[in-house]
Motif scaffolding. Structure first.
Motif, PDB file in Angstrom:
ATOM      1  N   ILE A 208      13.892  -1.060  -6.996  1.00 58.95           N
ATOM      2  CA  ILE A 208      13.479   0.098  -6.197  1.00 58.95           C
ATOM      3  C   ILE A 208      12.088  -0.141  -5.600  1.00 58.95           C
ATOM      4  N   PHE A 209      11.967   0.178  -4.324  1.00 56.78           N
ATOM      5  CA  PHE A 209      10.720  -0.045  -3.582  1.00 56.78           C
ATOM      6  C   PHE A 209      10.395   1.199  -2.766  1.00 56.78           C
ATOM      7  N   GLN A 210       9.142   1.254  -2.318  1.00 54.90           N
ATOM      8  CA  GLN A 210       8.722   2.372  -1.476  1.00 54.90           C
ATOM      9  C   GLN A 210       7.680   1.872  -0.497  1.00 54.90           C
ATOM     10  N   LYS A 211       7.899   2.184   0.780  1.00 57.05           N
ATOM     11  CA  LYS A 211       6.967   1.686   1.787  1.00 57.05           C
ATOM     12  C   LYS A 211       5.850   2.694   2.034  1.00 57.05           C
ATOM     13  N   GLU A 244      20.670  -4.305   1.362  1.00 56.22           N
ATOM     14  CA  GLU A 244      21.666  -5.381   1.364  1.00 56.22           C
ATOM     15  C   GLU A 244      23.020  -4.916   1.893  1.00 56.22           C
ATOM     16  N   ARG A 245      23.228  -3.605   1.888  1.00 57.03           N
ATOM     17  CA  ARG A 245      24.463  -3.058   2.472  1.00 57.03           C
ATOM     18  C   ARG A 245      24.403  -3.100   4.006  1.00 57.03           C
ATOM     19  N   SER A 246      23.192  -3.079   4.540  1.00 53.29           N
ATOM     20  CA  SER A 246      23.028  -3.000   5.999  1.00 53.29           C
ATOM     21  C   SER A 246      22.569  -4.308   6.636  1.00 53.29           C
ATOM     22  N   PHE A 247      22.008  -5.199   5.827  1.00 50.92           N
ATOM     23  CA  PHE A 247      21.489  -6.455   6.375  1.00 50.92           C
ATOM     24  C   PHE A 247      21.958  -7.637   5.537  1.00 50.92           C
ATOM     25  N   ASP A 248      21.895  -8.791   6.139  1.00 44.78           N
ATOM     26  CA  ASP A 248      22.129 -10.036   5.421  1.00 44.78           C
ATOM     27  C   ASP A 248      21.190 -10.092   4.210  1.00 44.78           C
ATOM     28  N   GLY A 249      21.740 -10.428   3.035  1.00 46.30           N
ATOM     29  CA  GLY A 249      20.973 -10.400   1.792  1.00 46.30           C
ATOM     30  C   GLY A 249      19.732 -11.268   1.830  1.00 46.30           C
ATOM     31  N   PHE A 250      19.865 -12.460   2.399  1.00 41.83           N
ATOM     32  CA  PHE A 250      18.722 -13.365   2.469  1.00 41.83           C
ATOM     33  C   PHE A 250      17.605 -12.760   3.316  1.00 41.83           C
ATOM     34  N   LYS A 251      17.983 -12.215   4.480  1.00 44.92           N
ATOM     35  CA  LYS A 251      16.969 -11.619   5.368  1.00 44.92           C
ATOM     36  C   LYS A 251      16.318 -10.393   4.721  1.00 44.92           C
ATOM     37  N   ALA A 252      17.136  -9.624   4.009  1.00 46.30           N
ATOM     38  CA  ALA A 252      16.599  -8.425   3.348  1.00 46.30           C
ATOM     39  C   ALA A 252      15.582  -8.818   2.283  1.00 46.30           C
ATOM     40  N   ARG A 253      15.926  -9.828   1.476  1.00 45.46           N
ATOM     41  CA  ARG A 253      15.001 -10.251   0.417  1.00 45.46           C
ATOM     42  C   ARG A 253      13.726 -10.868   0.995  1.00 45.46           C
ATOM     43  N   ARG A 254      13.891 -11.620   2.099  1.00 46.20           N
ATOM     44  CA  ARG A 254      12.727 -12.222   2.734  1.00 46.20           C
ATOM     45  C   ARG A 254      11.816 -11.126   3.310  1.00 46.20           C
ATOM     46  N   ALA A 255      12.439 -10.084   3.884  1.00 49.17           N
ATOM     47  CA  ALA A 255      11.643  -8.975   4.421  1.00 49.17           C
ATOM     48  C   ALA A 255      10.859  -8.291   3.308  1.00 49.17           C
ATOM     49  N   ILE A 256      11.507  -8.088   2.165  1.00 44.81           N
ATOM     50  CA  ILE A 256      10.826  -7.453   1.022  1.00 44.81           C
ATOM     51  C   ILE A 256       9.615  -8.296   0.601  1.00 44.81           C
ATOM     52  N   GLU A 258       7.905 -10.330   2.441  1.00 45.33           N
ATOM     53  CA  GLU A 258       6.858 -10.261   3.470  1.00 45.33           C
ATOM     54  C   GLU A 258       6.094  -8.933   3.381  1.00 45.33           C
ATOM     55  N   LEU A 259       6.827  -7.845   3.136  1.00 50.50           N
ATOM     56  CA  LEU A 259       6.175  -6.539   3.034  1.00 50.50           C
ATOM     57  C   LEU A 259       5.321  -6.447   1.774  1.00 50.50           C
ATOM     58  N   LEU A 260       5.812  -7.047   0.693  1.00 54.12           N
ATOM     59  CA  LEU A 260       5.005  -7.072  -0.542  1.00 54.12           C
ATOM     60  C   LEU A 260       3.722  -7.850  -0.302  1.00 54.12           C
ATOM     61  N   GLY A 261       3.857  -9.004   0.386  1.00 54.18           N
ATOM     62  CA  GLY A 261       2.689  -9.828   0.713  1.00 54.18           C
ATOM     63  C   GLY A 261       1.706  -9.084   1.590  1.00 54.18           C
ATOM     64  N   GLY A 262       2.239  -8.217   2.463  1.00 52.48           N
ATOM     65  CA  GLY A 262       1.389  -7.450   3.372  1.00 52.48           C
ATOM     66  C   GLY A 262       0.782  -6.222   2.715  1.00 52.48           C
ATOM     67  N   VAL A 264       2.212  -3.419   1.774  1.00 54.53           N
ATOM     68  CA  VAL A 264       2.691  -2.106   2.222  1.00 54.53           C
ATOM     69  C   VAL A 264       3.921  -1.633   1.450  1.00 54.53           C
ATOM     70  N   LEU A 265       4.167  -2.295   0.334  1.00 53.20           N
ATOM     71  CA  LEU A 265       5.354  -1.927  -0.435  1.00 53.20           C
ATOM     72  C   LEU A 265       4.973  -1.726  -1.890  1.00 53.20           C
ATOM     73  N   GLU A 266       5.381  -0.570  -2.411  1.00 53.02           N
ATOM     74  CA  GLU A 266       5.177  -0.321  -3.842  1.00 53.02           C
ATOM     75  C   GLU A 266       6.453  -0.703  -4.575  1.00 53.02           C
ATOM     76  N   GLU A 267       6.307  -1.315  -5.735  1.00 54.38           N
ATOM     77  CA  GLU A 267       7.463  -1.695  -6.543  1.00 54.38           C
ATOM     78  C   GLU A 267       7.593  -0.728  -7.713  1.00 54.38           C
ATOM     79  N   PHE A 268       8.847  -0.447  -8.096  1.00 57.22           N
ATOM     80  CA  PHE A 268       9.103   0.341  -9.300  1.00 57.22           C
ATOM     81  C   PHE A 268       9.869  -0.536 -10.295  1.00 57.22           C
ATOM     82  N   PRO A 269       9.157  -1.312 -11.095  1.00 54.52           N
ATOM     83  CA  PRO A 269       9.839  -2.212 -12.021  1.00 54.52           C
ATOM     84  C   PRO A 269      10.664  -1.423 -13.043  1.00 54.52           C
TER      85      PRO A 269
END
Ligand code: MN
Ligand code: MN
Length: 298
Positions: A208-211, A244-256, A258-262, A264-269
């Protein structure tokens, strides 16, 4: 800004309660977490609501923040103690409620009952001017009466527009916090009880993530995903599974990534009990009134 509409909030809370009730029949041993998660989320969407956050299905020593990924094959098993935590959303009106479902054939019934009774006892204390430590003390006292320990680093909270976990923390024990509840505040109270150490810790697993915050990603595919998040999830929590339901899994994970690196994304471990104890939860949402409260979810 438009005035806060408590009737809208009540409708959102009612839909959330109904979804929780539905989950009682949906959670069965032999079914996969994935099919049940999607069934519960569809139940909410079919009523015309968005999700305040992905349905959390946390089993046994897992206390919170588990939601199945797209290829999750795990199954409910006999003996499981299952926490379902969910909320419908309309605009900025948010539901938040939880129950524990016992697949243990009564083995953990007492702990579940204790959490429910602790929540009832806490409810009777809710009013403007009530100190949050007094609510915590009551939850702790009921927990101990049954021989269980409240989880100290989880608790209730204020629910504000665009923010599920805002400002105040309502402890599950007497932490000495003298903060007072205020009339008109929307809060949730959520006793978590355990037969373990009484603390949860984070794991490596994040579903779970939050932008929050803006970013202009380098990769076009990430830009597309950011636009999708901004349009569909706004700044509310979302599941990796949804992307992952709406995008290619690889692209979705790569986007996550990139956003974590930037930043702008909070993680809920995923949170687990420190000593592997069984965890139960009960949660309701309230409006704080002058001399009592309105219980929004059931
Ligand atoms: Mn909750
Ligand atoms: Mn909550």
């Amino acid at each position: 800004m438009a005035e806060y509409n408590f009737e809208e909030l009540k409708k959102v809370a009612k839909a959330s309660s109904e979804a929780l009730e539905h989950s009682r029949s949906a959670v069965k041993d032999g079914r996969t977490l994935l099919e049940v998660a999607e069934e519960i989320e569809s139940f909410i969407k079919n009523k015309g609501y968005a999700l305040a956050f992905p349905v959390n299905i946390s089993i046994n020593e897992i206390a919170a923040h588990y939601t199945p990924g797209c290829d999750d094959t795990s199954v409910f098993e006999k003996g499981d103690v299952v926490k379902i935590d969910l909320g419908a959303r309309k605009g900025f009106y948010l539901g938040d409620c939880a129950i524990t479902i016992d697949l243990s054939e009564g083995k953990h019934e007492k702990m579940i009952h204790a959490a429910e009774e602790a929540l009832e006892a806490a409810t009777s204390l809710v009013k403007a001017g009530r100190r949050v430590c007094e609510i915590g003390r009551e939850i702790e006292s009921v927990s101990k009466k049954y021989g269980f320990i409240p989880v100290k680093n989880l608790g209730g909270h204020c629910i504000e527009e665009e923010e599920l976990h805002a400002s105040i923390f309502i402890p599950n024990y007497d932490n000495g916090d003298q903060t007072m509840l205020e009339e008109g505040q929307i809060i949730s109270i959520e006793p978590f009880l355990t037969n373990g150490a009484g603390f949860v810790k984070e794991t490596e697993n994040v579903e779970i993530f939050q932008k929050g915050g803006d970013i202009r990603p380098r990769l076009p595919a990430t830009r597309e995903i950011v636009e999708y998040i901004d349009k569909n999830y706004l700044t509310y929590p979302f599941a990796m599974r949804w992307l992952e339901r709406s995008f290619d899994g690889f692209k979705a994970r790569r986007a996550i990534s990139e956003l974590l690196g930037g930043g702008v994304l909070e993680e809920f471990p995923v949170l687990v009990e420190e000593k592997g104890g069984i965890v139960v939860q009960a949660e309701k949402e309230f409006i704080v009134e002058k001399d009592s409260c309105t219980v929004l979810t059931h």
